[in-house]
Design a protein around this motif. Structure first.
Motif, short mmCIF file in Angstrom:
data_model
loop_
_atom_site.label_atom_id
_atom_site.label_comp_id
_atom_site.label_asym_id
_atom_site.label_seq_id
_atom_site.Cartn_x
_atom_site.Cartn_y
_atom_site.Cartn_z
N ALA A 1 -45.22 95.07 -25.66
CA ALA A 1 -45.76 95.82 -24.51
C ALA A 1 -46.09 97.26 -24.90
O ALA A 1 -47.22 97.71 -24.74
CB ALA A 1 -44.78 95.81 -23.35
N THR B 1 -41.14 100.56 -16.18
CA THR B 1 -41.22 101.81 -15.42
C THR B 1 -39.90 102.55 -15.44
O THR B 1 -39.85 103.70 -15.06
CB THR B 1 -41.61 101.54 -13.96
OG1 THR B 1 -40.72 100.56 -13.44
CG2 THR B 1 -43.04 101.05 -13.85
N ALA B 2 -38.84 101.92 -15.87
CA ALA B 2 -37.55 102.61 -15.96
C ALA B 2 -37.53 103.59 -17.12
O ALA B 2 -36.62 104.41 -17.20
CB ALA B 2 -36.43 101.60 -16.11
N THR C 1 -40.52 89.47 -25.06
CA THR C 1 -39.96 88.14 -25.17
C THR C 1 -40.12 87.63 -26.60
O THR C 1 -41.03 88.06 -27.32
CB THR C 1 -40.68 87.15 -24.24
OG1 THR C 1 -42.03 87.02 -24.70
CG2 THR C 1 -40.68 87.63 -22.80
N GLU D 1 -34.60 97.43 -26.03
CA GLU D 1 -35.16 96.12 -25.72
C GLU D 1 -36.62 96.07 -26.14
O GLU D 1 -37.32 97.09 -26.16
CB GLU D 1 -35.04 95.79 -24.23
CG GLU D 1 -35.84 96.69 -23.31
CD GLU D 1 -35.95 96.12 -21.90
OE1 GLU D 1 -36.10 94.90 -21.76
OE2 GLU D 1 -35.90 96.91 -20.95
N LEU E 1 -46.72 99.51 -16.17
CA LEU E 1 -46.07 98.36 -16.79
C LEU E 1 -45.06 97.78 -15.84
O LEU E 1 -43.86 97.76 -16.10
CB LEU E 1 -45.39 98.81 -18.08
CG LEU E 1 -46.37 98.84 -19.25
CD1 LEU E 1 -45.81 99.70 -20.37
CD2 LEU E 1 -46.67 97.46 -19.75
N ALA E 2 -45.53 97.34 -14.74
CA ALA E 2 -44.62 96.83 -13.72
C ALA E 2 -43.87 95.61 -14.23
O ALA E 2 -42.70 95.44 -13.96
CB ALA E 2 -45.39 96.48 -12.47
N HIS E 3 -44.57 94.78 -14.98
CA HIS E 3 -43.91 93.60 -15.50
C HIS E 3 -42.87 94.01 -16.52
O HIS E 3 -43.07 94.90 -17.31
CB HIS E 3 -44.93 92.68 -16.14
CG HIS E 3 -44.31 91.42 -16.66
ND1 HIS E 3 -43.54 90.61 -15.87
CD2 HIS E 3 -44.34 90.85 -17.87
CE1 HIS E 3 -43.13 89.58 -16.60
NE2 HIS E 3 -43.60 89.70 -17.80
N HIS E 4 -41.74 93.35 -16.44
CA HIS E 4 -40.68 93.58 -17.40
C HIS E 4 -40.12 94.98 -17.35
O HIS E 4 -39.65 95.52 -18.34
CB HIS E 4 -41.13 93.21 -18.82
CG HIS E 4 -41.31 91.72 -18.97
ND1 HIS E 4 -41.44 91.09 -20.17
CD2 HIS E 4 -41.34 90.75 -18.05
CE1 HIS E 4 -41.56 89.79 -19.99
NE2 HIS E 4 -41.51 89.57 -18.71
N GLY E 5 -40.19 95.58 -16.20
CA GLY E 5 -39.36 96.73 -15.93
C GLY E 5 -39.58 97.97 -16.76
O GLY E 5 -38.70 98.82 -16.84
N PRO F 1 -34.51 87.12 -21.40
CA PRO F 1 -35.94 87.43 -21.27
C PRO F 1 -36.46 88.38 -22.35
O PRO F 1 -37.65 88.33 -22.64
CB PRO F 1 -36.04 88.09 -19.90
CG PRO F 1 -34.70 88.71 -19.68
CD PRO F 1 -33.72 87.78 -20.35
N HIS F 2 -35.59 89.20 -22.93
CA HIS F 2 -36.09 90.17 -23.91
C HIS F 2 -35.20 90.26 -25.14
O HIS F 2 -33.98 90.13 -25.05
CB HIS F 2 -36.18 91.56 -23.27
CG HIS F 2 -37.33 91.71 -22.32
ND1 HIS F 2 -37.61 92.87 -21.66
CD2 HIS F 2 -38.27 90.82 -21.93
CE1 HIS F 2 -38.68 92.69 -20.90
NE2 HIS F 2 -39.09 91.46 -21.04
#
Lengths: 279, 133
Positions: free
Chosen positions: B126, B28-29, B75, B72, B22-26, B51-52
């Motif tokens: 997501a 991976t954290a 969108t 979070e 899930l690289a988009h929208h971070g 954005p979120h």
């Protein structure tokens, strides 16, 4: 990147192992069922699936509202000059990283060509006297493209000449009856080409070719020519827009105060930098 | 509300779901191998914004310390496709929250879903789904 999330099967269920490990009372509740539902389709995805043509393309006409993917297909890494590489190293992409310097993270203008490579869910075209106006849903931006045959200004940045601006200066013409060609120069070099962080110099020239394949499909190719930063012209992005049947657009704004609050509340404490690593 | 039901210590399970890219929208954290569950929390803030979308609430950790949690989601545009609206959640609402916590251990996470007081679910755009269209 939406493509990677929504279209490429990036989210796959490798395994679902409900593991109850708490000793507390709540542990007696049944584990939530693993989600097996499919994410709802966006309008664009629905239209892509339906793959309608709507009949033949009208001649020399792209007016109307179109929807696209969140991110177009970005081209391979372009070959940079040493000056381009130096600037590329200074650019720290990923707006979900605390240390990014992507101008997008604070809703700065995306500029050209980035407005065609980032958040491209909606675009529209309108005819105005001597112009075609390109309207970008994201941030409600318009770009006025001269269609009266004039050339791009040759003295951009010179004393007394037009100065570089966020969205540059654009002229357009028809290549045949179905391809609108838009050429742009004079874009402020604090903008990036895309979310990967590719830079451009003030001398960059951009060509966007919008080809109306049929009534419902508009394909675009974005080419960048910037000898200061890149060894040769390259195709930055290709995408396909779909005619919106109801001709309704959507509001989609990056609001600075909201973006800053999001960074404070989520991006920094979530530790995106550690997770994302280097670009 | 029974306090323990809302406590972080009452998180009930690990749900191992492979969510590799899930690289988009971070995303991976976040530790997506484990859902952290909160029952009956009270919403302290609901931000319907780009954005979120964000929900905050207070809950105790397993040492009994009250912390403000921030969750979070996607969108507004994509969440609407999953049935969310700007009025789905209000300050003071009681929710069950399912989230993937930051790998930092900080009280911040990406939602999997929320369950409203009437029992209805709202999934994140997501991580609330495990199947792509």
């Amino acid at each position: 990147m939406r493509r990677s999330v929504l279209n490429s099967g990036a989210i796959t269920v490798a395994a679902v192992f409900p593991v109850i490990f708490s000793l507390h009372a709540a542990a007696q509740e049944p584990a939530p069922k693993a989600a097996k539902e499919t994410r709802p389709l966006t309008l664009y995805q629905k239209l892509e699936r339906a793959n309608a043509t709507g009949g033949p393309a009208p001649r020399r006409d792209v007016t109307g509202f179109w929807t696209g993917p969140l991110t177009p297909k970005l081209g391979p890494a372009p070959e940079m000059t040493p000056a381009g590489q130096a600037q590329f190293k200074r650019n720290k992409p990923d707006i979900f990283s605390a240390s990014t310097n992507d101008p997008w993270a604070t809703c700065d203008p995306l500029g050209v060509p980035r407005t065609m490579t980032t958040e491209t869910r909606g675009v529209a075209f309108a005819n105005m006297p001597n112009h075609i106006v390109i309207l970008t849903q994201y941030q409600k931006i318009w770009r006025a493209v001269w269609m009266d045959g004039r050339e791009l200004p040759k003295n951009i940045g010179a004393k007394g000449g037009p100065q570089p601006i966020w969205y540059g200066y654009s002229v357009g013409h028809w290549d045949g009856d179905y391809t609108l060609v838009v050429n742009t120069a004079g874009v402020d070099d604090s903008t990036w080409l895309d979310r990967r962080g590719y830079p451009h110099s003030p001398d960059m020239r951009v060509e966007e070719r919008f080809t109306r394949v049929n009534h419902d499909v508009l394909e675009v190719t974005v080419t960048v020519d910037d000898p200061k930063y890149y060894t040769k012209p390259f195709a930055l992005a290709t995408s396909r827009f779909r005619w919106i049947p109801e001709q309704e657009d959507e509001e989609q704004l990056c609001v600075p105060s909201e973006a800053i609050e999001y960074r404070k509340m989520v991006v920094v404490p979530a530790g995106q930098d550690q997770a994302q690593g280097k670009k | 509300m029974k306090i323990k039901s809302a406590m972080y210590s009452a998180l009930i399970l690990g749900l191992s779901v492979g969510v590799p890219a899930l690289a988009h929208h971070g995303s991976t954290a976040y530790d997506t191998t484990k859902v952290v569950t909160f029952k009956g929390i009270t919403v302290t803030k609901f931000v319907w914004a780009s954005p979120h979308v964000i929900i905050t609430f207070d809950a105790k950790d397993d040492q009994g310390t009250m912390k403000q949690w921030t969750a979070e989601a996607g969108t507004p545009q994509t969440l609407q496709l999953s049935g969310w609206s700007k009025s789905s959640v209000k300050v003071g609402d009681k929710l069950d929250v399912y989230l993937y916590q930051s790998k930092t251990g900080n009280p911040v996470g990406r939602l999997s879903k929320i369950v409203l007081a009437d029992g209805s679910e709202l999934k994140d755009s997501a991580l609330g789904y495990d199947k792509n269209p």
